[in-house]
Design a protein around this motif. Structure first.
Motif, mmCIF file in Angstrom:
data_model
loop_
_atom_site.group_PDB
_atom_site.id
_atom_site.type_symbol
_atom_site.label_atom_id
_atom_site.label_comp_id
_atom_site.label_asym_id
_atom_site.label_seq_id
_atom_site.Cartn_x
_atom_site.Cartn_y
_atom_site.Cartn_z
ATOM 1 N N GLU A 199 0.839 -1.204 0.000
ATOM 2 C CA GLU A 199 0.000 0.000 0.000
ATOM 3 C C GLU A 199 0.881 1.264 0.000
ATOM 4 N N ILE A 200 1.905 1.283 0.842
ATOM 5 C CA ILE A 200 2.826 2.424 0.899
ATOM 6 C C ILE A 200 3.608 2.524 -0.412
ATOM 7 N N GLU A 201 3.988 1.378 -0.974
ATOM 8 C CA GLU A 201 4.687 1.376 -2.261
ATOM 9 C C GLU A 201 3.842 2.066 -3.334
ATOM 10 N N GLU A 202 2.547 1.757 -3.383
ATOM 11 C CA GLU A 202 1.658 2.376 -4.379
ATOM 12 C C GLU A 202 1.576 3.886 -4.188
ATOM 13 N N LEU A 203 1.500 4.338 -2.942
ATOM 14 C CA LEU A 203 1.455 5.779 -2.669
ATOM 15 C C LEU A 203 2.733 6.467 -3.155
ATOM 16 N N LEU A 204 3.887 5.841 -2.914
ATOM 17 C CA LEU A 204 5.153 6.417 -3.359
ATOM 18 C C LEU A 204 5.246 6.430 -4.879
ATOM 19 N N LYS A 205 4.790 5.358 -5.525
ATOM 20 C CA LYS A 205 4.830 5.287 -6.983
ATOM 21 C C LYS A 205 3.950 6.363 -7.615
ATOM 22 N N LYS A 206 2.822 6.670 -6.987
ATOM 23 C CA LYS A 206 1.950 7.742 -7.490
ATOM 24 C C LYS A 206 2.676 9.082 -7.484
ATOM 25 N N ASP A 207 3.621 9.245 -6.568
ATOM 26 C CA ASP A 207 4.427 10.475 -6.504
ATOM 27 C C ASP A 207 5.677 10.376 -7.380
ATOM 28 N N GLY A 208 5.767 9.296 -8.183
ATOM 29 C CA GLY A 208 6.895 9.131 -9.098
ATOM 30 C C GLY A 208 8.182 8.685 -8.427
ATOM 31 N N ILE A 209 8.070 8.044 -7.273
ATOM 32 C CA ILE A 209 9.246 7.618 -6.517
ATOM 33 C C ILE A 209 9.504 6.136 -6.779
ATOM 34 N N GLU A 210 10.743 5.817 -7.156
ATOM 35 C CA GLU A 210 11.169 4.433 -7.394
ATOM 36 C C GLU A 210 11.226 3.693 -6.064
ATOM 37 N N LYS A 245 -5.159 -23.113 -5.100
ATOM 38 C CA LYS A 245 -3.765 -22.751 -4.888
ATOM 39 C C LYS A 245 -3.504 -21.464 -5.657
ATOM 40 N N LYS A 246 -2.770 -20.575 -5.011
ATOM 41 C CA LYS A 246 -2.538 -19.270 -5.626
ATOM 42 C C LYS A 246 -1.113 -18.816 -5.319
ATOM 43 N N SER A 247 -0.437 -18.226 -6.305
ATOM 44 C CA SER A 247 0.900 -17.646 -6.103
ATOM 45 C C SER A 247 0.742 -16.210 -5.638
ATOM 46 N N ILE A 248 1.470 -15.862 -4.586
ATOM 47 C CA ILE A 248 1.449 -14.475 -4.124
ATOM 48 C C ILE A 248 2.880 -13.983 -3.900
ATOM 49 N N CYS A 249 3.038 -12.698 -4.015
ATOM 50 C CA CYS A 249 4.326 -12.055 -3.756
ATOM 51 C C CYS A 249 4.325 -11.643 -2.285
ATOM 52 N N LYS A 250 5.329 -12.106 -1.554
ATOM 53 C CA LYS A 250 5.380 -11.860 -0.112
ATOM 54 C C LYS A 250 6.721 -11.206 0.237
ATOM 55 N N PRO A 251 6.693 -10.098 1.007
ATOM 56 C CA PRO A 251 7.961 -9.489 1.439
ATOM 57 C C PRO A 251 8.761 -10.476 2.281
ATOM 58 N N VAL A 252 10.077 -10.548 2.038
ATOM 59 C CA VAL A 252 10.915 -11.480 2.786
ATOM 60 C C VAL A 252 11.431 -10.873 4.083
ATOM 61 N N ILE A 253 11.414 -9.566 4.163
ATOM 62 C CA ILE A 253 11.748 -8.880 5.414
ATOM 63 C C ILE A 253 10.514 -8.077 5.781
ATOM 64 N N ALA A 254 9.800 -8.557 6.775
ATOM 65 C CA ALA A 254 8.540 -7.922 7.146
ATOM 66 C C ALA A 254 8.728 -6.432 7.375
ATOM 67 N N SER A 255 7.891 -5.659 6.754
ATOM 68 C CA SER A 255 7.774 -4.215 6.965
ATOM 69 C C SER A 255 8.933 -3.370 6.439
ATOM 70 N N LEU A 256 9.744 -3.889 5.515
ATOM 71 C CA LEU A 256 10.860 -3.107 4.984
ATOM 72 C C LEU A 256 10.588 -2.696 3.543
ATOM 73 N N LEU A 257 10.719 -1.385 3.271
ATOM 74 C CA LEU A 257 10.523 -0.848 1.933
ATOM 75 C C LEU A 257 11.646 0.146 1.643
ATOM 76 N N PHE A 258 12.298 -0.025 0.506
ATOM 77 C CA PHE A 258 13.342 0.901 0.064
ATOM 78 C C PHE A 258 12.739 1.850 -0.962
ATOM 79 N N PHE A 259 13.196 3.080 -0.980
ATOM 80 C CA PHE A 259 12.746 4.020 -1.997
ATOM 81 C C PHE A 259 13.876 4.973 -2.336
ATOM 82 N N ARG A 260 13.816 5.491 -3.563
ATOM 83 C CA ARG A 260 14.875 6.369 -4.063
ATOM 84 C C ARG A 260 14.309 7.769 -4.229
ATOM 85 N N SER A 261 14.918 8.723 -3.512
ATOM 86 C CA SER A 261 14.431 10.100 -3.558
ATOM 87 C C SER A 261 15.527 11.047 -3.084
ATOM 88 N N THR A 262 15.179 12.313 -3.016
ATOM 89 C CA THR A 262 16.074 13.282 -2.404
ATOM 90 C C THR A 262 15.856 13.225 -0.895
#
Length: 181
Positions: free
Chosen positions: A22-33, A49-66
């Motif tokens: 959810e936070i990733e989507e908000l950052l992407k809307k602001d044009g942040i990698e 059975k369903k394939s899902i993408c799961k973070p391997v480090i709970a609660s960690l998100l990297f972003f590139r900005s100033t």
């Protein structure tokens, strides 16, 4: 070189309530990698059975900005994230992750190899051991420090103060010692 162009760096958020996507989507809307180290897992609900993408480090998100954008995003997302910081004098400043460290971490984290082990921001010292580069195999180009984990020689690629990833076993013939200066 234009000194008026703001410099982009990688930063990290600790995200609350398992809302990294959810936070990733908000950052992407602001044009942040962004980058979230993930793995694909199969979940079974009833007969489906369903394939899902799961973070391997709970609660960690990297972003590139100033730095200014990082501070602004921290304010906008107050009570949803914490920006990793470092203490400079008496002031907490956003922790800019060196580009090279982030690139090496992403190289290993996105390799698709099985047996990776992710280590959170524990006080463990990742700098013990021999500094090496990988010259062949799926991790070719990665650099880090060798450790024995569960009896196997593994390469630790760390983002100091944030997290690290340990590779699966790497044969000694795929490693080259990097002379420390």
């Amino acid at each position: 070189m234009d000194y008026n162009v703001p410099t982009l760096h990688w930063y990290a958020f600790k995200v609350f309530y398992n809302k990294v996507f959810e936070i990733e989507e908000l950052l992407k809307k602001d044009g942040i990698e962004t980058f979230i180290p993930c793995e694909t897992v199969i979940v079974e609900r009833g007969e489906v059975k369903k394939s899902i993408c799961k973070p391997v480090i709970a609660s960690l998100l990297f972003f590139r900005s100033t730095e200014q954008q990082a501070l602004h995003q921290q304010q906008c997302l107050l009570e949803r994230v914490i920006l990793y910081t470092r203490l400079v004098g008496w002031q907490k400043l956003p922790f800019a992750i060196p580009e090279r460290e982030m690139n090496l971490f992403m190289l290993v984290a996105t390799s698709g190899e099985q047996g990776l082990e992710y280590l959170c921001d524990s006080p463990r010292d990742y700098r013990i051991g021999q500094h090496v580069s990988v010259i062949d195999g799926p991790f070719k180009g990665a650099e880090g420090y060798i450790h024995r984990i569960k009896g196997n020689r593994r390469l630790i690629v760390a983002i100091e103060g944030v997290c690290a990833v340990a590779t699966a076993y790497i044969p000694q013939c795929f490693l080259r010692n990097i002379e420390t200066e």
